[in-house]
Design an enzyme around this catalytic site. Structure first.
Site, PDB file in Angstrom:
ATOM      1  CG  HIS A  90      -1.673   1.288   1.400  1.00 53.45           C
ATOM      2  ND1 HIS A  90      -2.382   1.857   0.363  1.00 53.45           N
ATOM      3  CD2 HIS A  90      -1.840   2.109   2.470  1.00 53.45           C
ATOM      4  CE1 HIS A  90      -2.964   2.967   0.788  1.00 53.45           C
ATOM      5  NE2 HIS A  90      -2.642   3.140   2.064  1.00 53.45           N
ATOM      6  CG  HIS A  92      -1.022   7.278   1.062  1.00 49.37           C
ATOM      7  ND1 HIS A  92      -0.928   7.684   2.372  1.00 49.37           N
ATOM      8  CD2 HIS A  92      -1.926   6.268   1.058  1.00 49.37           C
ATOM      9  CE1 HIS A  92      -1.729   6.947   3.131  1.00 49.37           C
ATOM     10  NE2 HIS A  92      -2.336   6.075   2.348  1.00 49.37           N
ATOM     11  CG  ASP A 115       4.608  -4.839 -21.731  1.00 47.82           C
ATOM     12  OD1 ASP A 115       3.987  -5.393 -22.655  1.00 47.82           O
ATOM     13  OD2 ASP A 115       5.660  -4.190 -21.895  1.00 47.82           O
ATOM     14  CG  HIS A 155      -6.869   5.056   0.960  1.00 45.47           C
ATOM     15  ND1 HIS A 155      -7.316   3.955   1.659  1.00 45.47           N
ATOM     16  CD2 HIS A 155      -5.662   5.370   1.512  1.00 45.47           C
ATOM     17  CE1 HIS A 155      -6.432   3.629   2.591  1.00 45.47           C
ATOM     18  NE2 HIS A 155      -5.418   4.465   2.516  1.00 45.47           N
ATOM     19  CE1 TYR A 209      11.592  -7.452 -21.108  1.00 45.97           C
ATOM     20  CE2 TYR A 209      10.988  -8.096 -18.863  1.00 45.97           C
ATOM     21  CZ  TYR A 209      11.712  -7.289 -19.734  1.00 45.97           C
ATOM     22  OH  TYR A 209      12.535  -6.325 -19.235  1.00 45.97           O
TER      23      TYR A 209
END
Length: 215
Positions: A90, A92, A115, A155, A209
């Site tokens: 997580h 910001h 991709d 958020h 790849y």
């Protein structure tokens, strides 16, 4: 896993994805119904493997001297409902969170997006911190989407991966394309990539790849 998760938090700082003590990385403990996550409100400079905390899949503290991240309930919900996920991140990060503040998906207008994300980066619902609501929003969006990243409205960014490192990579890539698409919009309307080409790019990147082990 404590060592891995601790080291990956340095990648959030190095890639300018976090400010102060915001953001977190977690990793599922192989073979156990447990995960390791950053402690709440602890400076990145003070993080050590020993400072990482261990929680069960209900988000309860199992081992550690600190309180778990305030996002622990969201991570736990993802691990309970998406058994293929072994890492959650997580942040910001600035540009991606700006898209989240608008409640707008990032359109797939770059081959790098095709991709890594297999299409647009979607938006999840607004939810308050402290219970399962954020986790429910993450799972509801990503269980039916190829993207490993979701912009939770008002958020920030949550990413998932088959390892904690993969989830961190998705967070880094999410911010990178969020910035580029934002800049492109300042110049005019970005050109969409046809869905068939998105599918081909995604398949090549995911399955061809890079270096493959010899069989």
């Amino acid at each position: 896993m404590r060592e891995t998760v601790c080291a990956l938090h340095r990648e959030l700082v190095r890639n300018n994805l976090v400010a102060w003590t915001a953001g977190n990385v977690s990793g599922r403990v192989p073979g156990e119904d447990l995960f390791v996550i950053k402690p709440s409100g602890v400076s990145y400079d003070d993080l050590t493997p020993e400072a990482m905390v261990v929680c069960d899949l209900e988000g309860n503290l199992v081992e550690g001297a600190f309180s778990p991240s305030s996002d622990t309930a969201a991570h736990a919900y993802v691990y309970r409902h998406m058994p293929e996920v072994n890492g959650v991140v997580h942040t910001h990060s600035t540009y991606a969170s700006a898209w989240a503040a608008r409640g707008e998906p990032i359109p797939c207008v770059l081959t790098a997006m095709a991709d890594e994300f297999g299409g647009e980066i979607p938006v999840g619902p607004f939810a308050l911190i402290g219970n399962d609501d954020i986790g429910k929003g993450i799972v509801a969006v990503l269980e039916s989407h190829r993207s490993p990243a979701v912009l939770m409205r008002n958020h920030g960014v949550f990413t998932i991966g088959d390892s904690p490192k993969a989830a961190v990579k998705a967070a880094v890539m999410c911010e990178d394309v969020a910035r580029t698409v934002h800049l492109s919009r300042q110049l005019g309307e970005p050109l969409p990539i046809p869905q068939g080409d998105i599918d081909r790019l995604y398949d090549r990147y995911q399955n061809v790849y890079g270096q493959r082990s010899q069989r």
